[in-house]
Design an enzyme around this catalytic site. Structure first.
Site, PDB file in Angstrom:
ATOM      1  N   HIS A  60       0.848  -1.190   0.000  1.00 43.21           N
ATOM      2  CA  HIS A  60       0.000   0.000   0.000  1.00 43.21           C
ATOM      3  C   HIS A  60       0.889   1.248   0.000  1.00 43.21           C
ATOM      4  O   HIS A  60       2.036   1.195   0.445  1.00 43.21           O
ATOM      5  CB  HIS A  60      -0.898   0.009   1.242  1.00 43.21           C
ATOM      6  N   GLU A  80       0.953   3.879   1.852  1.00 46.78           N
ATOM      7  CA  GLU A  80       1.471   4.271   3.165  1.00 46.78           C
ATOM      8  C   GLU A  80       2.676   3.425   3.563  1.00 46.78           C
ATOM      9  O   GLU A  80       3.659   3.930   4.109  1.00 46.78           O
ATOM     10  CB  GLU A  80       0.405   4.080   4.256  1.00 46.78           C
ATOM     11  N   CYS A  92      -5.989   1.574   6.130  1.00 43.60           N
ATOM     12  CA  CYS A  92      -6.537   0.285   6.570  1.00 43.60           C
ATOM     13  C   CYS A  92      -5.824  -0.136   7.865  1.00 43.60           C
ATOM     14  O   CYS A  92      -4.928   0.551   8.349  1.00 43.60           O
ATOM     15  CB  CYS A  92      -6.344  -0.771   5.483  1.00 43.60           C
ATOM     16  N   CYS A 124      -1.999  -0.512   7.518  1.00 42.21           N
ATOM     17  CA  CYS A 124      -1.272   0.756   7.442  1.00 42.21           C
ATOM     18  C   CYS A 124      -1.373   1.536   8.758  1.00 42.21           C
ATOM     19  O   CYS A 124      -0.412   2.183   9.166  1.00 42.21           O
ATOM     20  CB  CYS A 124      -1.783   1.568   6.271  1.00 42.21           C
TER      21      CYS A 124
END
EC number: 3.5.4.33
Lengths: 143, 143
Positions: free
Chosen positions: B46, B48, B76, B79
């Site tokens: 992801h 992040e 999420c 993260c």
């Protein structure tokens, strides 16, 4: 779990919190890793994350469907999230982690209605050995 | 947030869900990344996570104390956990994510008593642009 415990032991010997993880597909170990945030200077380098990333690299895909994850400690929220993203089929873990765990404690990630993938979860596997590694590690640190 | 939105746009153009993130220290961008699980064949990739890992590499340490994270979508659980592990000081994010978000939805990670580090959280920054990128991306996919 033996491979994960060995990786945890190696991590502890290297000065990392002793946690280890292995990804298994069809009874074959695809990836093994120990906790390494200090060595790798990477706050995301938990054993589960490293094992999942290595397994994805080895298998050449971003979904580890049909793979199992074995880990010596209850996964945290970051790792539980990664387990769901990776579509891990079964999660076997050792020691409970009331402080940082996110499976049976805290956010209880897989029990959330918004959780998009829930592995089968088998806690307490090799819990005594995993807990002993952590206990010895922190006892030595306090000396 | 402009850098994060640009990274999100680039990710979308590359066929990834358009989310972007930037790590900032003392007003300077240390790392920028777009969502890339498909390109990298890594379920943990992801925006992040990639930005945090890159910032840790650039700064040579596993804790990003005093750093801020800007991201175009509500993080999420994975993260959010990484943000806590990295000791991010302030989290600025764009669009709400009722399905996968873990800040104001689902596990509400930073509100858990077991959460060991809570950044200051500023939601809704650039939310319209971030949401438009996601909406256009999924609209094109459905055609």
């Amino acid at each position: 779990m033996r491979a994960a415990l060995n990786a945890a032991r190696d991590a502890g010997a290297a000065g990392e919190v002793p946690v280890g993880a292995a990804v298994v597909l069809d009874g074959r170990i695809v990836a093994v890793a120990g906790n390494a945030p200090r060595a790798l200077r990477d706050p995301t380098a938990h054993a589960e994350m490293l094992a999942i990333r290595e397994a994805a690299r080895v298998l050449g895909k971003d979904r580890l469907t049909d793979c199992d994850l074995w880990v010596t400690l209850e996964p945290c929220a970051m790792c539980a999230g990664a387990i769901a993203h990776a579509r891990i089929a079964r999660l076997y873990y050792g020691t409970n982690d009331p402080k940082g765990g996110a499976v049976e404690h805290g956010p209880r990630f897989f029990a959330q209605p918004t959780c998009h993938h829930r592995p089968e979860v088998f806690p307490g596997i090799g819990a005594q050995q995993g807990a002993a590694l952590l206990r010895d590690f922190f006892a030595q640190r306090r000396r």
